[in-house]
Design a protein around this motif. Sequence first.
Motif, PDB file in Angstrom:
ATOM      1  N   TRP A 120       0.840  -1.193   0.000  1.00 41.48           N
ATOM      2  CA  TRP A 120       0.000   0.000   0.000  1.00 41.48           C
ATOM      3  C   TRP A 120       0.884   1.256   0.000  1.00 41.48           C
ATOM      4  CZ3 TRP A 120      -4.040   1.271   4.413  1.00 41.48           C
ATOM      5  CH2 TRP A 120      -4.877   2.320   3.981  1.00 41.48           C
ATOM      6  N   ALA A 121       1.976   1.195   0.743  1.00 40.03           N
ATOM      7  CA  ALA A 121       2.868   2.350   0.844  1.00 40.03           C
ATOM      8  C   ALA A 121       3.705   2.539  -0.420  1.00 40.03           C
ATOM      9  CB  ALA A 121       3.782   2.198   2.053  1.00 40.03           C
ATOM     10  N   VAL A 122       4.207   1.438  -1.006  1.00 42.18           N
ATOM     11  CA  VAL A 122       5.141   1.586  -2.127  1.00 42.18           C
ATOM     12  C   VAL A 122       4.471   1.524  -3.485  1.00 42.18           C
ATOM     13  CG1 VAL A 122       7.011   0.600  -0.749  1.00 42.18           C
ATOM     14  CG2 VAL A 122       5.692  -0.893  -2.258  1.00 42.18           C
ATOM     15  N   ALA A 123       3.300   0.882  -3.576  1.00 40.03           N
ATOM     16  CA  ALA A 123       2.649   0.706  -4.874  1.00 40.03           C
ATOM     17  C   ALA A 123       1.240   1.263  -4.911  1.00 40.03           C
ATOM     18  CB  ALA A 123       2.634  -0.782  -5.255  1.00 40.03           C
ATOM     19  N   ARG A 124       0.778   1.881  -3.823  1.00 42.18           N
ATOM     20  CA  ARG A 124      -0.563   2.448  -3.737  1.00 42.18           C
ATOM     21  C   ARG A 124      -1.642   1.407  -4.053  1.00 42.18           C
ATOM     22  NH1 ARG A 124       2.441   5.490  -1.771  1.00 42.18           N
ATOM     23  NH2 ARG A 124       2.582   7.746  -2.007  1.00 42.18           N
ATOM     24  N   ARG A 125      -1.361   0.147  -3.686  1.00 44.57           N
ATOM     25  CA  ARG A 125      -2.331  -0.922  -3.880  1.00 44.57           C
ATOM     26  C   ARG A 125      -2.977  -1.229  -2.532  1.00 44.57           C
ATOM     27  NH1 ARG A 125      -0.149  -6.558  -5.807  1.00 44.57           N
ATOM     28  NH2 ARG A 125       1.051  -5.179  -7.162  1.00 44.57           N
ATOM     29  N   ARG A 126      -4.221  -0.822  -2.374  1.00 43.26           N
ATOM     30  CA  ARG A 126      -4.884  -0.982  -1.082  1.00 43.26           C
ATOM     31  C   ARG A 126      -5.077  -2.460  -0.735  1.00 43.26           C
ATOM     32  NH1 ARG A 126      -7.544   3.343   1.204  1.00 43.26           N
ATOM     33  NH2 ARG A 126      -7.504   5.279   0.004  1.00 43.26           N
ATOM     34  N   PRO A 127      -4.877  -2.832   0.538  1.00 45.74           N
ATOM     35  CA  PRO A 127      -5.175  -4.203   0.950  1.00 45.74           C
ATOM     36  C   PRO A 127      -6.661  -4.499   0.776  1.00 45.74           C
ATOM     37  CG  PRO A 127      -3.888  -3.051   2.618  1.00 45.74           C
ATOM     38  CD  PRO A 127      -4.329  -2.020   1.636  1.00 45.74           C
ATOM     39  N   THR A 128      -6.984  -5.714   0.370  1.00 43.17           N
ATOM     40  CA  THR A 128      -8.379  -6.118   0.237  1.00 43.17           C
ATOM     41  C   THR A 128      -8.924  -6.532   1.594  1.00 43.17           C
ATOM     42  OG1 THR A 128      -7.835  -8.437  -0.166  1.00 43.17           O
ATOM     43  CG2 THR A 128      -7.885  -6.971  -2.085  1.00 43.17           C
ATOM     44  N   VAL A 129     -10.248  -6.699   1.651  1.00 46.53           N
ATOM     45  CA  VAL A 129     -10.865  -7.194   2.883  1.00 46.53           C
ATOM     46  C   VAL A 129     -10.298  -8.568   3.230  1.00 46.53           C
ATOM     47  CG1 VAL A 129     -13.043  -7.930   3.921  1.00 46.53           C
ATOM     48  CG2 VAL A 129     -12.968  -5.859   2.516  1.00 46.53           C
ATOM     49  N   ALA A 130     -10.049  -9.393   2.192  1.00 45.12           N
ATOM     50  CA  ALA A 130      -9.471 -10.723   2.422  1.00 45.12           C
ATOM     51  C   ALA A 130      -8.069 -10.620   3.015  1.00 45.12           C
ATOM     52  CB  ALA A 130      -9.436 -11.517   1.117  1.00 45.12           C
ATOM     53  N   ASN A 131      -7.251  -9.675   2.518  1.00 49.69           N
ATOM     54  CA  ASN A 131      -5.917  -9.468   3.078  1.00 49.69           C
ATOM     55  C   ASN A 131      -5.992  -9.121   4.560  1.00 49.69           C
ATOM     56  OD1 ASN A 131      -4.741  -7.782   0.075  1.00 49.69           O
ATOM     57  ND2 ASN A 131      -4.555  -9.928   0.642  1.00 49.69           N
ATOM     58  N   VAL A 132      -6.897  -8.207   4.884  1.00 54.68           N
ATOM     59  CA  VAL A 132      -7.033  -7.767   6.278  1.00 54.68           C
ATOM     60  C   VAL A 132      -7.550  -8.903   7.152  1.00 54.68           C
ATOM     61  CG1 VAL A 132      -8.179  -6.151   7.831  1.00 54.68           C
ATOM     62  CG2 VAL A 132      -7.369  -5.358   5.595  1.00 54.68           C
ATOM     63  N   GLY A 133      -8.580  -9.603   6.665  1.00 52.03           N
ATOM     64  CA  GLY A 133      -9.135 -10.710   7.445  1.00 52.03           C
ATOM     65  C   GLY A 133      -8.135 -11.828   7.646  1.00 52.03           C
ATOM     66  N   ALA A 134      -7.403 -12.179   6.582  1.00 49.72           N
ATOM     67  CA  ALA A 134      -6.393 -13.226   6.695  1.00 49.72           C
ATOM     68  C   ALA A 134      -5.279 -12.798   7.647  1.00 49.72           C
ATOM     69  CB  ALA A 134      -5.819 -13.548   5.323  1.00 49.72           C
ATOM     70  N   ALA A 135      -4.906 -11.522   7.589  1.00 49.36           N
ATOM     71  CA  ALA A 135      -3.864 -11.025   8.485  1.00 49.36           C
ATOM     72  C   ALA A 135      -4.292 -11.117   9.942  1.00 49.36           C
ATOM     73  CB  ALA A 135      -3.515  -9.581   8.121  1.00 49.36           C
ATOM     74  N   VAL A 136      -5.568 -10.763  10.215  1.00 48.52           N
ATOM     75  CA  VAL A 136      -6.068 -10.827  11.593  1.00 48.52           C
ATOM     76  C   VAL A 136      -6.039 -12.262  12.102  1.00 48.52           C
ATOM     77  CG1 VAL A 136      -8.115 -10.532  13.036  1.00 48.52           C
ATOM     78  CG2 VAL A 136      -7.479  -8.745  11.399  1.00 48.52           C
ATOM     79  N   LEU A 137      -6.501 -13.203  11.271  1.00 50.31           N
ATOM     80  CA  LEU A 137      -6.480 -14.613  11.672  1.00 50.31           C
ATOM     81  C   LEU A 137      -5.050 -15.090  11.894  1.00 50.31           C
ATOM     82  CD1 LEU A 137      -9.163 -16.259   9.343  1.00 50.31           C
ATOM     83  CD2 LEU A 137      -9.326 -15.856  11.804  1.00 50.31           C
ATOM     84  N   CYS A 138      -4.158 -14.656  11.003  1.00 49.03           N
ATOM     85  CA  CYS A 138      -2.768 -15.085  11.121  1.00 49.03           C
ATOM     86  C   CYS A 138      -2.130 -14.551  12.402  1.00 49.03           C
ATOM     87  CB  CYS A 138      -1.993 -14.619   9.893  1.00 49.03           C
ATOM     88  SG  CYS A 138      -0.401 -15.413   9.667  1.00 49.03           S
ATOM     89  N   VAL A 139      -2.391 -13.284  12.713  1.00 52.68           N
ATOM     90  CA  VAL A 139      -1.846 -12.699  13.944  1.00 52.68           C
ATOM     91  C   VAL A 139      -2.382 -13.425  15.167  1.00 52.68           C
ATOM     92  CG1 VAL A 139      -1.872 -10.650  15.398  1.00 52.68           C
ATOM     93  CG2 VAL A 139      -1.411 -10.426  12.978  1.00 52.68           C
ATOM     94  N   ALA A 140      -3.685 -13.733  15.154  1.00 49.73           N
ATOM     95  CA  ALA A 140      -4.282 -14.447  16.287  1.00 49.73           C
ATOM     96  C   ALA A 140      -3.630 -15.820  16.454  1.00 49.73           C
ATOM     97  CB  ALA A 140      -5.784 -14.582  16.080  1.00 49.73           C
ATOM     98  N   GLY A 141      -3.419 -16.509  15.327  1.00 48.27           N
ATOM     99  CA  GLY A 141      -2.783 -17.821  15.401  1.00 48.27           C
ATOM    100  C   GLY A 141      -1.366 -17.745  15.914  1.00 48.27           C
TER     101      GLY A 141
END
Length: 321
Positions: A120-141
């Motif tokens: 998002w910072a280097v390519a201005r490509r916003r994270p998708t809802v799936a990226n955010v959701g997967a990241a949250v699950l991954c952090v919890a795990g």
Amino acid sequence: MDTTRQTKRSLPSFVYKLMLLAATVIWGFAFVVMKDAVDVLPPAQLIGVRFLLTGLLMAAVFHRHLRGSLNAGFLGAGLALGAVTFLAFWVQTVGLTDTTPGKNAFLTATYCIIVPFMLWAVARRRPTVANVGAAVLCVAGIGLVSVAADTLTIGFGDLMTLLCAVFFAAQIIAIARLSQTYDVLGLTVYQFLFGGVLGLLLGAATEPFPGLAAVANADFLLNLAYLVVLASGVCYVLQNVGLAHVPEAQGSLLLSLESVFGVIASVLLCGEVVTGRMMLGFALIFAAILMSELAPQPEKREAPTETAPTPELEESPSATP
């Protein structure tokens, strides 16, 4: 001479994902091997020797991919990639001296949640809802597996491991972007050669040499061979070719399975006990991988007309998922 050439055909996309998966298995067991090796050779020296030997081995095997590479653009790309790769592994290895292989593996895997936001910072490509959701699950795990239930404090080794995750995230993005311009195998050779030189220079300046008797030990040499041939040479060919064909955020989550195999190796070889809490953490991480794989991916940036060749085969720009 141009360092890229028009490509013709590609493997199915799932093959590139299997390449990333194979690399994670080898890397998972490398956490235990590194823990033993760093007890003999200090971190910067160990990474320097490992990377330099790997670079020389790969230069001999893939010498054809170095043709036309002695120019400022190719060498600069190799130096930048080598520097960020060395920093990632050096900081990770320093962290490994003050934490367990399993915990080091899972904390390293937090790079998978950094990649979409770094993009998002280097390519201005916003994270998708799936990226955010997967990241949250991954952090919890990762939290369930690596954070003690009775304390919330983080030691020096854990902090260094979290820092190394930032460098690994930068490395993933750099590989994916630079491989669109330069031959991926030639780039990998320079990545290790430059990384090895940086490690030896830093090690010579800051670390004592343990002596020839220690490094000539058969167990250490066997560990070094595993790190050079499998964990560096084979794995980085698999990773760099795979990341040239798999979207960065998705590829980073696939590579996070390295942490699971790291704990499995620690259980099998070091006697680490797997608790119910850890098993729940594994389940959440697999759910994150599944979410990333099944969810629609954002449109990838337009590919250049020429891309780097893969071993034995060449890809069509339109084949990139």
